[in-house]
Design an enzyme around this catalytic site. Structure first.
Site, short mmCIF file in Angstrom:
data_model
loop_
_atom_site.label_atom_id
_atom_site.label_comp_id
_atom_site.label_asym_id
_atom_site.label_seq_id
_atom_site.Cartn_x
_atom_site.Cartn_y
_atom_site.Cartn_z
N LYS A 54 0.83 -1.20 0.00
CA LYS A 54 0.00 0.00 0.00
C LYS A 54 0.87 1.26 0.00
CE LYS A 54 -3.65 -2.52 2.36
NZ LYS A 54 -4.23 -2.91 3.66
N GLN A 98 -4.33 -1.64 9.97
CA GLN A 98 -4.16 -2.92 9.29
C GLN A 98 -4.76 -4.05 10.12
OE1 GLN A 98 -2.95 -3.51 6.16
NE2 GLN A 98 -3.61 -5.60 6.51
N ASP A 121 -10.84 3.44 4.89
CA ASP A 121 -10.98 1.99 4.73
C ASP A 121 -12.40 1.52 5.02
OD1 ASP A 121 -9.82 -0.46 4.03
OD2 ASP A 121 -9.33 -0.97 6.10
#
Length: 286
Positions: A54, A98, A121
């Site tokens: 990413k 994450q 996200d």
């Protein structure tokens, strides 16, 4: 028949081009690039690899990538404090925590520390509600990527019977909500569904998101159905028995190269949108 591939790599390439252009315009206007902060807790090798990927993609597109590394023994309170500090930073536009976190960390509490306008996200309750209510807000990246991939290949959604196999809060549930909002008839299944084969066999679109290798057998797929495999297991194996399913489906995603690139594309796109929104909101208050 042999299924056509839903090529997420090709579709994401187009999205990346659009993101890079918007990021360059933002940087020229604001004197800084859009910024994505990634919080990584612990030493999971796969998580480290995902974060590096990413970060690399962000750099290629002209975004700043800020990495916050927390040790494996981090408590929920410490992780929440780190995320809140990022949420208070005016130059951080998007925050990604994450997944997965170590067992002692309450992921939901950490997710909820992300300000909704930085939740690129799509993991907070605010984002989940926005998807459920078809309101403004960021969408979970993989579900949104799946919908965009279907759209790119002109796969009809309205009126179709969809079987979502998986019920996670960041994939199975939100993808069902997004498809329901597009007028599909959605059935949620999971690994403990007693008549799973029968449910899959009725579906025009199958979304596999359960995290069990080749749980969905090829012979279950209705001829002509569209198969989206969002699973990724060791050995580049998805949740669908690919070779057999590809002989019955009309379209199918490869693993890798299907859903994964779309997830990254949506994440980068939503980060740029978050940056643009924050500038507009600041200007509106001045």
């Amino acid at each position: 028949m042999a299924a056509h591939l839903l090529d997420g790599t090709a579709v994401s390439r187009t999205i990346f081009g659009e993101v890079a252009e918007r990021a360059a315009n933002f940087t020229a206007r604001q004197g800084r690039p859009p910024c994505l902060a990634t919080v990584l807790i612990g030493d999971d090798p796969a998580s480290h690899a995902y974060v590096r990927m990413k970060q690399r993609r962000a750099g290629q597109l002209g975004l700043e990538s800020r990495r916050v590394q927390l040790p494996a023994g981090t408590t929920t309170e410490e992780a929440v404090a780190a995320v809140r500090a990022l949420s208070q930073d005016d130059e951080v536009d998007g925050i990604l925590v994450q997944h997965p976190a170590p067992a002692q960390v309450d992921e939901i509490a950490v997710f909820e520390a992300i300000a909704p306008d930085q939740d690129v996200d799509g993991v907070t309750m605010a984002s989940f509600a926005a998807m459920g209510l078809s309101a403004n807000g960021f969408h979970s990246c993989t579900p949104e990527g799946i919908v965009r991939l279907l759209d790119a290949y002109d796969v009809p959604i309205a009126g179709q019977r969809v079987c979502v196999v998986g019920r996670s809060a960041i994939l199975g549930k939100p993808v069902g909500l997004l498809l329901l909002a597009r007028d599909a008839t959605v059935t949620f299944c999971h690994s403990r569904t007693t008549d799973l084969a029968a449910q899959v066999a009725e579906a025009d679109i199958v979304v596999a998101a359960v995290g069990r290798p080749e749980l969905i057998r090829g012979e279950w797929i209705k001829p002509g159905a569209v198969v989206v495999d969002a699973g990724y297991n060791p050995g580049n194996v998805g949740d669908v028995e690919f070779s057999a399913a590809a002989q019955r489906a009309s379209y199918i995603t490869p693993v890798p190269g299907g859903v994964g690139p779309m997830t990254i594309a949506v994440l980068m796109g939503q980060t740029v949108i978050a940056a643009e929104n924050r500038v507009r909101e600041t200007a509106g208050r001045s």
